[in-house]
Design an enzyme around this catalytic site. Structure first.
Site, PDB file in Angstrom:
ATOM      1  N   LEU A 586       0.822  -1.212   0.000  1.00  0.00           N
ATOM      2  CA  LEU A 586       0.000   0.000   0.000  1.00  0.00           C
ATOM      3  C   LEU A 586       0.856   1.262   0.000  1.00  0.00           C
ATOM      4  O   LEU A 586       0.549   2.242  -0.687  1.00  0.00           O
ATOM      5  CB  LEU A 586      -0.931  -0.013   1.223  1.00  0.00           C
ATOM      6  CG  LEU A 586      -1.911   1.154   1.330  1.00  0.00           C
ATOM      7  CD1 LEU A 586      -2.833   1.179   0.121  1.00  0.00           C
ATOM      8  CD2 LEU A 586      -2.726   1.057   2.625  1.00  0.00           C
ATOM      9  N   CYS A 587       1.947   1.239   0.766  1.00  0.00           N
ATOM     10  CA  CYS A 587       2.783   2.442   0.828  1.00  0.00           C
ATOM     11  C   CYS A 587       3.412   2.740  -0.534  1.00  0.00           C
ATOM     12  O   CYS A 587       3.593   3.898  -0.904  1.00  0.00           O
ATOM     13  CB  CYS A 587       3.866   2.284   1.896  1.00  0.00           C
ATOM     14  SG  CYS A 587       5.012   0.927   1.595  1.00  0.00           S
ATOM     15  N   THR A 588       3.739   1.674  -1.282  1.00  0.00           N
ATOM     16  CA  THR A 588       4.293   1.883  -2.623  1.00  0.00           C
ATOM     17  C   THR A 588       3.268   2.527  -3.530  1.00  0.00           C
ATOM     18  O   THR A 588       3.564   3.475  -4.258  1.00  0.00           O
ATOM     19  CB  THR A 588       4.759   0.541  -3.217  1.00  0.00           C
ATOM     20  OG1 THR A 588       5.796  -0.003  -2.393  1.00  0.00           O
ATOM     21  CG2 THR A 588       5.273   0.715  -4.639  1.00  0.00           C
ATOM     22  N   TYR A 591       2.535   6.343  -2.030  1.00  0.00           N
ATOM     23  CA  TYR A 591       3.576   7.352  -1.857  1.00  0.00           C
ATOM     24  C   TYR A 591       4.792   7.171  -2.759  1.00  0.00           C
ATOM     25  O   TYR A 591       5.422   8.153  -3.132  1.00  0.00           O
ATOM     26  CB  TYR A 591       4.061   7.349  -0.397  1.00  0.00           C
ATOM     27  CG  TYR A 591       2.946   7.527   0.607  1.00  0.00           C
ATOM     28  CD1 TYR A 591       2.157   8.673   0.583  1.00  0.00           C
ATOM     29  CD2 TYR A 591       2.691   6.562   1.562  1.00  0.00           C
ATOM     30  CE1 TYR A 591       1.131   8.837   1.496  1.00  0.00           C
ATOM     31  CE2 TYR A 591       1.670   6.725   2.482  1.00  0.00           C
ATOM     32  CZ  TYR A 591       0.888   7.868   2.444  1.00  0.00           C
ATOM     33  OH  TYR A 591      -0.128   8.024   3.345  1.00  0.00           O
TER      34      TYR A 591
END
Length: 994
Positions: A586-588, A591
């Site tokens: 999810l962070c990839t 962001y």
């Protein structure tokens, strides 16, 4: 251009090629089965005009492969009888009939001329004229089980795009100033496929802008993957961004005229053995034409005298120029001649698909043409045992629609076909329609005890009409299975067809269960997911039914056959190369995206979150008045951001929706990026945080005059309106005027949060209370309408939203953008498709069906086929035999089962285990039913005793909590036994209930 109709084909050919195809003029002479296949494919694919020529009257033998003709056509000109049904396939194609002779003046009116049922004398005459006047010329023939295609595109034919592969592109990390200049690619694209000498162009570079306008430059690949280009020492300093793109090089093809190519044949083959066989077949065709010239007819079906005449004529021919002088294969020549009077639907489909693809190559300059001959034979369909070969009496004409097929296989085989009962799974797609046509023409399942069951849960869409020729525009929206079944019966009124609009999966075992499969002789499947293929293959393995399976992607295709106890079972991959079920972190996605796949997934998730999941959440709150205090803080943040946006109340007007969309644009593409850079400055702590795969983002400034900025607001506002049950608007002029009246996004955006502005820890009771109050106000209105993503409606703004969101995110992160069509294909998981490859793989399946129906035969006669029409790649190989497994005295393959009758009265589990130990010497350690453990030797003795005294069906009901399905004949159990190794996989135990 009707992009909706040709959408799948556009992914294969591209718009420029399609536009050339729609302007093309084609003459097709010969409307037997092969000619009908060529015509059908060209009309479906949208050729500009097609002129038909065949003054010969329809005869019974034509009906075995010519699906535009019927008993009512007998005696009529084949061309005239075919014109009306052909015109129904595509109203945009002009179809006419030429009733006179083929004259030179006639030929000059066409770009392409195709002969499919002509004498050699006419082929030479027409071919010589076409070669001289720059008219593309093709010959296609398919007597019996052998076929060939010849192409002559002239002595200087340019192939603008030789391959089906898209040009390589890569994002640029840096470009040095110097001689030579060195291009460093971004971390996510370093593993590229550029090769020394490739030509490339540059675009989107900031700083060294001189490269953006340069002519194509050759590259030299360095060991570290960087690319060496020309002198950049005088150019401006490189700053950022940019894309490097391969420039495809055109190729020139030089073809000989037919009169020359007959003596010096260039043949498309994959091995020396194939070349020898092709050269023998080349001489066989010359001998066949000479026989026709001498006798005015083809050899009589399976007449040994006529066949020997053809063999002698072939042996007396002059050797071919440029080939080794070798004796011809007499057995091959003889089989060729014996069945040359036949006309077979599968052979017509294969050669017709190849010939039509070559026509497209000639018109469009897309893909490499044949060089120049292609020979194809399927003589392995005949029995290996000569005593089982047909005799002349068995093959003489009966004045019936199957005469063309009887001429090859005889009446006895025709009877076998008529009593077959086959399941066509997902049977009304492109390959399924072709297979239904083949079934009808072959006479499969035309007797009362035979039949064809078609299962397909989909409904007809407009894009289906360019490949699935059983459908018409008036059928759009109707069930595919029902329409296809009715259309197939029109091709052959004797065909016994039933249809199912149910999927074949675990939820429909009450429909497609023991009773159903006990009546089925085999299964033909053309499924578009590996999961579905594995399930159908497992059903065939369970019931010991042959499976014929095929698939296509663009001009690629494959066809396979799986025969119980003869071949291996289906072993395709569990999922596609980029499995659907493997999410990116999810962070990839949020962001640190570095690839187009990341931003596409982010855009798709945005759609689901904004217009589907958020609506469902609000509706759930409305129904249950659920408290949010117990929810995950991050979920609460996301919910507030997605549902409310900049609005503090439910939208009531179109303007409210535009305000929300504009605010969300600001949140995603400006404010969120600014906040991310505040938390992670480019030079934080003296280190480069934004390096490697982390590309430093840049905030965007909203500009309604930029297409993607405007499209995002237009699409998002309309989707938001749909979700709230409000009227949207397609009026772009009015929206531009409204945007000029609204405040600037930066001053307008006053939402409670922005992406990353608050962490979960900062989100306290006050914010939670405010959210609770907002939700309470929103829940007073009507239920929201979750928007379900639909890729095939270009007017619903679904794909528009994903396209705009993807493009804007790519601008934020400097990622190589993709175009609208590519995004639609990726997000919609659309498989590129074209009628030609569909027809070829269906024909290949038809050949394997002949073999399966004929009865037991050795592995060596079956074929697995792979093709790539764009690159003239054809491979047919013998499938693998099933692997033999051993355990102590037992031997088995993947097709074997252990069978134990339940008995009357039914046996207990203790009796079953004892039977296995006494009869098979197997001491069972564990017994399973699906995911349920029925027995384990590791259980406490008291628990084992309780299970052992129960009847097996009682134990299954107790463990699973449900009774076995009514009519279930077999319980399939799995064994684990004492002494087995890690690699041992025992055959399933079929516990036979009745």
């Amino acid at each position: 251009m009707d992009e909706e109709l040709y959408s799948r084909q556009l992914y294969v050919l591209g718009l420029p090629a399609m536009q050339r195809i729609q302007r093309a003029r084609v003459l097709l002479s010969g409307l037997r089965g092969l000619g009908a296949e060529v015509a059908k494919n060209l009309v479906l694919m949208g050729v500009g005009s097609l002129t038909l020529h065949d003054p010969h009257p329809t005869c019974w033998a034509d009906l075995a492969a010519q699906f535009f003709l019927s008993e009512e056509s007998l005696g009529r000109s084949r061309a005239e009888a075919s014109q009306a049904p052909l015109a129904q396939l595509n109203e945009a194609v002009q179809i006419s009939v030429h009733t006179g002779d083929i004259t030179e003046d006639l030929l000059l009116a066409f770009q392409v001329v195709v002969l499919t049922n002509s004498k050699l004398e006419e082929q030479l005459k027409v071919g010589t004229f076409c070669h001289k006047h720059g008219i593309y010329f093709l010959v296609a023939e398919t007597p019996g089980l052998v076929g060939r295609v010849f192409c002559d595109f002239g002595e200087d034919f340019t192939v603008a795009d030789p391959t089906e592969v898209e040009p390589m592109t890569a994002a640029i990390q840096d470009i040095s100033q110097g001689l030579p200049g060195i291009v460093t690619l971004r971390g996510d694209t370093k593993r590229h496929s550029f090769r020394d000498g490739d030509l490339v162009i540059f675009s989107g570079i900031e700083g060294m802008v001189e490269l953006n306008n340069c002519s194509p430059q050759p590259v030299h690949v360095q060991k570290d993957g960087s690319l060496e280009i020309g002198d950049t020492s005088a150019f401006s300093r490189y700053l950022r961004g940019g894309v490097i793109t391969e420039v495809k090089r055109p190729k020139t093809v030089r073809h000989k005229s037919l009169d020359t190519a007959l003596l010096q044949p260039h043949v498309v083959v994959q091995s020396t053995q194939e070349a020898q066989r092709a050269h023998c077949l080349h001489q066989a065709f010359l001998a066949l034409h000479k026989f026709q010239q001498l006798h005015g007819r083809l050899p009589k079906p399976w007449d040994p005298v006529d066949a020997e005449t053809v063999v002698r004529v072939a042996q007396d021919l002059e050797p071919l120029t440029g080939t080794k002088e070798e004796s011809l294969d007499e057995a091959l020549l003889r089989k060729f001649a014996l069945c040359s009077a036949g006309s077979l639907s599968p052979m017509a489909a294969i050669l017709g698909g190849v010939a039509a693809q070559e026509v497209l190559k000639a018109i469009s300059g897309k893909f490499m043409p044949l060089d120049q001959w292609l020979y194809f034979d399927a003589l392995e369909c005949l029995p290996e045992d000569e005593e089982l070969l047909p005799n002349p009496e068995d093959c003489h004409p009966r004045n019936c629609r199957y005469d063309g097929q009887i001429a090859v296989f005889g009446t006895g085989f025709q009877q076998k076909l008529s009593y077959q009962h086959y399941l066509l799974q997902v049977g009304a797609g492109a390959i399924g329609c072709e297979m239904l046509k083949s079934f009808a023409l072959m006479g499969l399942g035309v007797r009362a005890n035979g039949g064809v069951a078609v299962a397909d849960m989909d409904h007809i869409e407009r894009s289906n009409l360019s490949r699935q020729f059983l459908f018409r525009p008036q059928d759009i929206g109707k069930p595919k299975a029902e329409v296809a079944a009715t259309a197939a019966q029109r091709l052959n009124p004797d065909l016994q067809v039933t249809f199912y609009t149910n999927p074949l999966d675990p939820t429909t075992q009450h429909i497609f269960g023991d009773d159903f499969f006990s009546r089925v002789d085999g299964v033909v499947a053309a499924l578009d997911s590996f999961e579905a293929r594995h399930y159908v293959a497992a059903r065939c393995t369970h019931y010991l039914k042959p499976l014929l399976e095929a698939g296509t992607q663009g001009t690629r295709g494959s066809a396979s056959v799986f025969v119980p106890h003869v071949t291996e079972v289906y072993k395709g991959p569990i999922s596609a190369a980029d499995p659907e079920g493997v999410p990116h972190p999810l962070c990839t996605l949020r962001y640190f995206p570095s690839t187009v796949e990341h931003i596409l997934q982010w855009a798709r998730d945005e759609f689901e979150g904004l217009f589907s999941r958020s609506a469902e959440t609000i509706n759930c709150y409305q129904e249950a008045c659920t408290s949010l205090s117990g929810m995950d803080r991050t979920q609460t943040l996301i919910l507030l951001q997605q549902v409310m946006g900049v609005l503090k109340r439910r939208p009531k007007t179109w303007e409210d929706c535009v305000v929300w969309a504009l605010g969300h644009w600001q949140l995603c593409f400006h404010d969120g990026i600014v906040e991310l850079l505040r938390q992670f400055p480019p030079d934080k702590d003296g280190t480069l945080f934004w390096s490697g795969s982390k590309s430093c983002p840049q905030p965007l400034q909203f500009d309604p005059n930029q297409d993607m900025h405007f499209l995002y607001v237009l699409a998002a506002a309309n989707l938001y309106a749909q979700m709230h049950g409000l009227l949207g608007s397609h009026d772009q002029t009015a929206l531009k005027e409204l945007l000029q009246l609204l405040p600037e996004p930066a001053s307008m955006h006053q939402s409670l949060i922005s992406d990353g502005a608050f962490t979960a820890a900062e989100f306290g009771p006050e914010q939670l209370k405010e959210l609770q109050e907002l939700l309470r106000d929103w829940s007073k209105g009507p239920r929201l309408k979750p928007v379900l993503f639909e890729k095939n409606d270009d007017s619903n703004f679904h794909v528009d939203f994903v396209v705009a969101a993807t493009d804007l995110r790519a601008q934020n992160y400097g990622i190589l953008p993709v175009n609208h069509a590519q995004i639609k294909q990726i997000v919609g998981r659309i498989i590129p498709a074209i009628a030609t490859s569909t027809a070829v793989v269906a024909g290949l399946l038809g050949l394997e069906l002949y073999k399966v129906v004929s009865g037991p035969r050795p592995l060596s006669t079956f074929r697995r086929s792979y093709l790539h029409l764009a690159e003239n790649y054809f491979i047919r190989s013998v499938p693998s035999a099933p692997a033999l497994q051993l355990f102590q005295h037992l031997k088995w393959t993947c097709w074997d089962h252990l069978k134990v009758p339940a008995g009357q009265p039914e046996r207990t589990l203790e009796s079953l285990l004892a039977h296995l130990q006494e009869e098979q010497a197997l001491k069972v350690e564990m017994l399973l039913y699906g995911p349920y453990i029925l027995y384990s030797a590791q259980w406490p003795l008291e628990k084992q005793a309780r299970c052992l005294c129960l009847r097996v069906t009682e134990l299954v009901q107790q463990v699973t909590g449900r009774e076995p399905e009514p009519g279930l004949r077999v319980l399939v159990l799995e064994l684990s036994c004492e002494g087995e190794g890690d690699e041992t996989a025992f055959p399933p135990l079929h516990y036979e209930l009745w």
